[in-house]
Design an enzyme around this catalytic site. Sequence first.
Site, PDB file in Angstrom:
ATOM      1  CG  ASP A  20     -23.697 128.280  77.765  1.00 41.91           C
ATOM      2  OD1 ASP A  20     -24.294 127.493  76.979  1.00 41.91           O
ATOM      3  OD2 ASP A  20     -22.700 127.786  78.382  1.00 41.91           O
ATOM      4  CG  ASP A  34     -20.858 133.548  74.689  1.00 43.05           C
ATOM      5  OD1 ASP A  34     -20.063 132.740  74.807  1.00 43.05           O
ATOM      6  OD2 ASP A  34     -21.856 133.978  75.103  1.00 43.05           O
ATOM      7  CG  ASP A  83     -24.414 136.470  77.081  1.00 47.06           C
ATOM      8  OD1 ASP A  83     -23.527 135.709  76.536  1.00 47.06           O
ATOM      9  OD2 ASP A  83     -24.903 136.242  78.290  1.00 47.06           O
TER      10      ASP A  83
END
Length: 262
Positions: free
Chosen positions: A14, A12, A200
């Site tokens: 961001d 991922d 996250d």
Amino acid sequence: MTISPDILVFSDLDGTLIDHETYAWSAAKPALAALKKAGAGVVLSSSKTAAEMIVLRTEMGLNDWPAIVENGAGVLPSGAAALPEPVQYAQLRAVLDQLPEEFRQMFTGFGDMSIADLVEATGLDQDAAALAKERCFSEPGLWSGDEAQKGVFLKALEDQGITAQQGGRFLTLSFGSNKADQMRALAHKFNPKHTIALGDAPNDIQMLEAAEFPVVIKNPHRAPLAPLVNETRAIRTQLPGPQGWNVAILDLLNQIAPNPTT
């Protein structure tokens, strides 16, 4: 001929490889260099558009690998510098605009925002916000209604074949595929010995659970992810964003590919 790396990393962006506040990724440069030295592949996997990904992938030196874009709604092939045709995006926006106004007005998609609006919502600069609006497969947006209204909204979209994924900031709508679907397809294509996934947010869970080594990156701006189905193999970083990414990758390389940095 398809390269078959020993290690294939799916990451991922961001809040994971890119800092949640500053959008910087320089703290992860040592780990990225170590991965390259080890012959590992790195597949960026994000809600970002192909237009955004072309820029980032080039900056990070990862053009040899495909990238999963728009939360898994599409894939940018290795080395590609041209955007796919936005047919799916046009179809998705048409479905949205046919919804009852009381629900439609509770979802503000990127297509409803000006560049200035998007700058305010994301913290991106104007050039980056313009790239974020160049969508081909999916529509992220902000939801302003309550959970009950959201349920009705999502059911109406589901009846039209549209699914939703909740990310760190935005609710993203698309037709079908998610990050985990694309990850499995690329892992099948490249056939690595080991897979690592880092994320996250809730929209990373399926990708994390599909990896041999899942890495949950600490994000102080949101609640921690619930235990994964493969939690016993999971690494949960103490540091956030690219700092945590860097430490986790270097530790894993020392475990599965000893001496990658020497």
